[in-house]
Design an enzyme around this catalytic site. Structure first.
Site, PDB file in Angstrom:
ATOM      1  CG  ASN A  19      43.037  38.973  39.647  1.00 44.71           C
ATOM      2  OD1 ASN A  19      43.838  39.534  40.400  1.00 44.71           O
ATOM      3  ND2 ASN A  19      43.310  37.848  39.018  1.00 44.71           N
ATOM      4  NE  ARG A  58      49.150  37.579  40.642  1.00 46.73           N
ATOM      5  CZ  ARG A  58      48.102  37.401  39.829  1.00 46.73           C
ATOM      6  NH1 ARG A  58      47.644  38.387  39.092  1.00 46.73           N
ATOM      7  NH2 ARG A  58      47.503  36.232  39.768  1.00 46.73           N
ATOM      8  CD  GLU A  89      44.986  39.293  36.749  1.00 49.91           C
ATOM      9  OE1 GLU A  89      44.033  39.466  35.975  1.00 49.91           O
ATOM     10  OE2 GLU A  89      45.555  38.193  36.869  1.00 49.91           O
ATOM     11  CE1 TYR A 113      41.447  43.064  34.033  1.00 48.06           C
ATOM     12  CE2 TYR A 113      40.884  41.227  35.456  1.00 48.06           C
ATOM     13  CZ  TYR A 113      41.815  41.938  34.733  1.00 48.06           C
ATOM     14  OH  TYR A 113      43.131  41.540  34.727  1.00 48.06           O
ATOM     15  CD  GLU A 134      41.119  35.844  37.194  1.00 43.54           C
ATOM     16  OE1 GLU A 134      40.778  35.227  36.183  1.00 43.54           O
ATOM     17  OE2 GLU A 134      41.201  37.080  37.247  1.00 43.54           O
ATOM     18  CG  HIS A 187      47.827  33.187  35.603  1.00 45.64           C
ATOM     19  ND1 HIS A 187      47.906  34.400  36.255  1.00 45.64           N
ATOM     20  CD2 HIS A 187      46.869  33.335  34.662  1.00 45.64           C
ATOM     21  CE1 HIS A 187      47.038  35.245  35.710  1.00 45.64           C
ATOM     22  NE2 HIS A 187      46.398  34.628  34.739  1.00 45.64           N
TER      23      HIS A 187
HETATM   24  C1  PNW Z   1      41.973  37.504  34.138  1.00 45.30           C
HETATM   25  N1  PNW Z   1      35.684  36.428  33.017  1.00 45.30           N
HETATM   26  O1  PNW Z   1      41.155  36.671  33.378  1.00 45.30           O
HETATM   27  C2  PNW Z   1      43.300  36.773  34.155  1.00 45.30           C
HETATM   28  O2  PNW Z   1      43.857  36.565  35.415  1.00 45.30           O
HETATM   29  C3  PNW Z   1      44.295  37.324  33.187  1.00 45.30           C
HETATM   30  O3  PNW Z   1      45.184  36.301  32.822  1.00 45.30           O
HETATM   31  C4  PNW Z   1      43.576  37.923  31.993  1.00 45.30           C
HETATM   32  O4  PNW Z   1      44.428  38.272  30.945  1.00 45.30           O
HETATM   33  C5  PNW Z   1      42.808  39.129  32.505  1.00 45.30           C
HETATM   34  O5  PNW Z   1      41.949  38.776  33.578  1.00 45.30           O
HETATM   35  C6  PNW Z   1      41.998  39.849  31.443  1.00 45.30           C
HETATM   36  O6  PNW Z   1      41.032  38.983  30.911  1.00 45.30           O
HETATM   37  C7  PNW Z   1      39.798  36.688  33.323  1.00 45.30           C
HETATM   38  O7  PNW Z   1      35.152  36.011  31.958  1.00 45.30           O
HETATM   39  C8  PNW Z   1      39.207  36.118  32.216  1.00 45.30           C
HETATM   40  O8  PNW Z   1      34.963  36.741  34.000  1.00 45.30           O
HETATM   41  C9  PNW Z   1      37.848  36.028  32.098  1.00 45.30           C
HETATM   42  C10 PNW Z   1      37.062  36.511  33.128  1.00 45.30           C
HETATM   43  C11 PNW Z   1      37.645  37.076  34.254  1.00 45.30           C
HETATM   44  C12 PNW Z   1      39.009  37.162  34.339  1.00 45.30           C
END
Ligand code: PNW
Length: 456
Positions: free
Chosen positions: A298, A74, A364, A300, A163, A118
């Site tokens: 995505n 991707r 992601e 995390y 996002e 993006h």
């Molecule tokens: C995503 N938050 O970004 C993006 O899609 C990527 O480009 C990035 O490198 C990756 O996650 C890691 O950060 C985010 O603050 C950035 O909630 C910030 C947030 C969430 C996703």
């Protein structure tokens, strides 16, 4: 732990984070060029000027993907390479890069997943209001059409936006991302125009015969502090209401309009308190509600909240008055983000129930850790543990019935981590920025074995 036979394994990147070559072949400026060159905006004054130099090294990077046995890659297209001013004439030299990239991927047996936006908006459009300007949505649809006209004969898998929550609320709400504006009303308006751009582009892609159309959101289960380590913990009414509201602002704000053509009442109430809803015009929700094949997730970390009577709204969360964002009782990554693997299964199961007619893909997932190079290797056991833990939860969600099509690790390479610059490394492949040398970390070799076995 074996995954479905047709499960898609891959990795993800984004244009501004890896390409470099910002002045090459007629590329125009994006909001991230301006933002990263503004002192104080990005850690250590880092910029994407060179990044991973992927623009020149894409062949080697694809050879690496092949060694890692990736089935899918991707990447995103930089709008200012295609239309330097965000509209009008197509720049053939910019488009030609993605043409070469796609051909090389296909020759290597890797399926391209193209994300059209993006975050690198042409600065010329920002000068006319960026995403606060409704016209940007129409410009985005024209650009999407131009990219599909060139690549659509070979690319079947398309994502419109990456996002939109981050683009709107970090870009125009708390100003941590480009263009660095800070206004809750503008952020909500931007979110709506991003959605409108998604709907208009999705319709154009569909009419042009696109195989699969996806909207990618950053999502998370919204939990109370007690629920982080005890999924069955029952929240009190005030805490539960806070969690519901944040879930509406983070996830439903985007997926309800896209999948059902409706806005959650919490989003409309937030707009009412921040300048009104006049930007939501008659017919917009019908346009946004374009047929969708996949939702890209995505993930995390979870979002942890509780009631915070009297608190003002967080700048990134217009509408969050009376909510306290709480720390999670969990270990963290180098980003300070809590590691809660079962947050992923909880999220996937919930989304598959809330949006049952649309397939899901993890577009992601990954982590930054303080990697150490020792004897030419990176023994990133912490990243292996993170990925292993999350993949077990992906498997669990599939067993629980979620229609999950694939998993893409973030990221293939260490890269420009937005406001954090190069000091945060998310790659499964280490990049030495002085030499541009790539070196697969232990996590990459581990991931290759997972792919080969199609399981853990
Ligand atoms: C995503 N938050 O970004 C993006 O899609 C990527 O480009 C990035 O490198 C990756 O996650 C890691 O950060 C985010 O603050 C950035 O909630 C910030 C947030 C969430 C996703």
């Amino acid at each position: 732990m074996i995954f479905p036979e047709d499960f898609v394994w891959g990795a993800a990147t984004a244009s501004y984070q890896i390409e470099g070559a910002v002045k090459e072949d007629g590329r125009g400026q994006s909001i991230w060029d301006i933002f990263s060159h503004t002192p104080g905006k990005v850690a250590d004054g880092d910029t994407g000027d060179v990044a991973c130099d992927h623009y020149h090294r894409y062949r080697d990077d694809i050879a690496l993907m092949r060694e890692l046995r990736l089935a899918a890659y991707r990447f995103s297209v930089a709008w200012p390479r295609i239309q330097p001013d965000g509209e009008g004439e197509i720049n053939p030299r910019g488009l030609a890069f993605y043409d070469r990239l796609v051909d090389e991927l296909l020759t290597s047996g890797i399926s391209p997943y193209v994300t059209l936006y993006h975050w690198d908006l042409p600065q010329a459009l920002e000068d006319r209001g960026g995403w606060t300007n409704r016209d940007t949505a129409y410009r985005f649809a024209d650009y999407a059409q131009a990219v599909h006209d060139k690549l659509g004969d070979r690319v079947t898998d398309w994502a419109t936006l990456n996002e939109p929550w981050v683009a709107a609320f970090l870009g125009y709400g708390n100003g941590v991302h480009a263009p660095g504006r800070r206004d809750p009303g503008e952020a909500l308006r931007s979110a709506h125009h991003l959605l409108l751009g998604h709907g208009l582009a999705a319709r154009r892609l569909r009419e042009s015969g696109a195989g699969s159309i996806m909207l990618v959101v950053n999502s998370a289960p919204v939990l109370t502090p007690a629920q982080v380590n005890d999924p069955s913990a029952v929240a009190g009414e005030a805490d539960a209401a806070a969690a519901r509201r944040i879930h509406a602002l983070l996830t439903r704000q985007f997926l309800d309009p896209a999948v059902y053509g409706t806005y959650p009442e919490e989003v409309l109430a937030a707009a009412e308190r921040n300048g009104g809803t006049a930007h939501i015009q008659d017919g917009d929700l019908e346009l946004i509600n374009a047929p969708l094949d996949l939702i890209g997730i995505n993930y995390y970390n979870p979002c942890v909240v509780e009631a915070g009577p009297g608190l003002p709204a967080d700048a990134a969360w217009p509408g969050s008055e009376g909510v306290r964002f709480a720390p999670a009782d969990a270990p963290t990554t180098a980003m300070g983000w809590p590691i809660v693997p079962d947050g992923l299964s909880r999220l996937l199961v919930r989304l598959s129930k809330d949006y049952p007619q649309v397939g899901l893909m993890v577009t992601e997932n990954g982590a930054a850790f303080d990697d150490v190079v020792e004897d030419g290797r990176v023994h990133d056991d912490d990243r292996v543990a993170y990925l292993d833990g999350h993949l077990r939860e992906v498997h669990r969600a599939i067993e629980a019935g979620a229609d999950l099509r694939g998993y893409l690790v973030w990221s293939l390479l260490d890269n420009f981590e937005w406001a954090e610059g190069y000091r945060r490394r998310f790659g499964i492949v280490h990049v030495d920025y002085a030499t541009q040398e790539r070196m697969p970390k232990d996590s990459a070799l581990w991931y290759r074995d997972v792919i080969v076995r199609n399981g853990l």
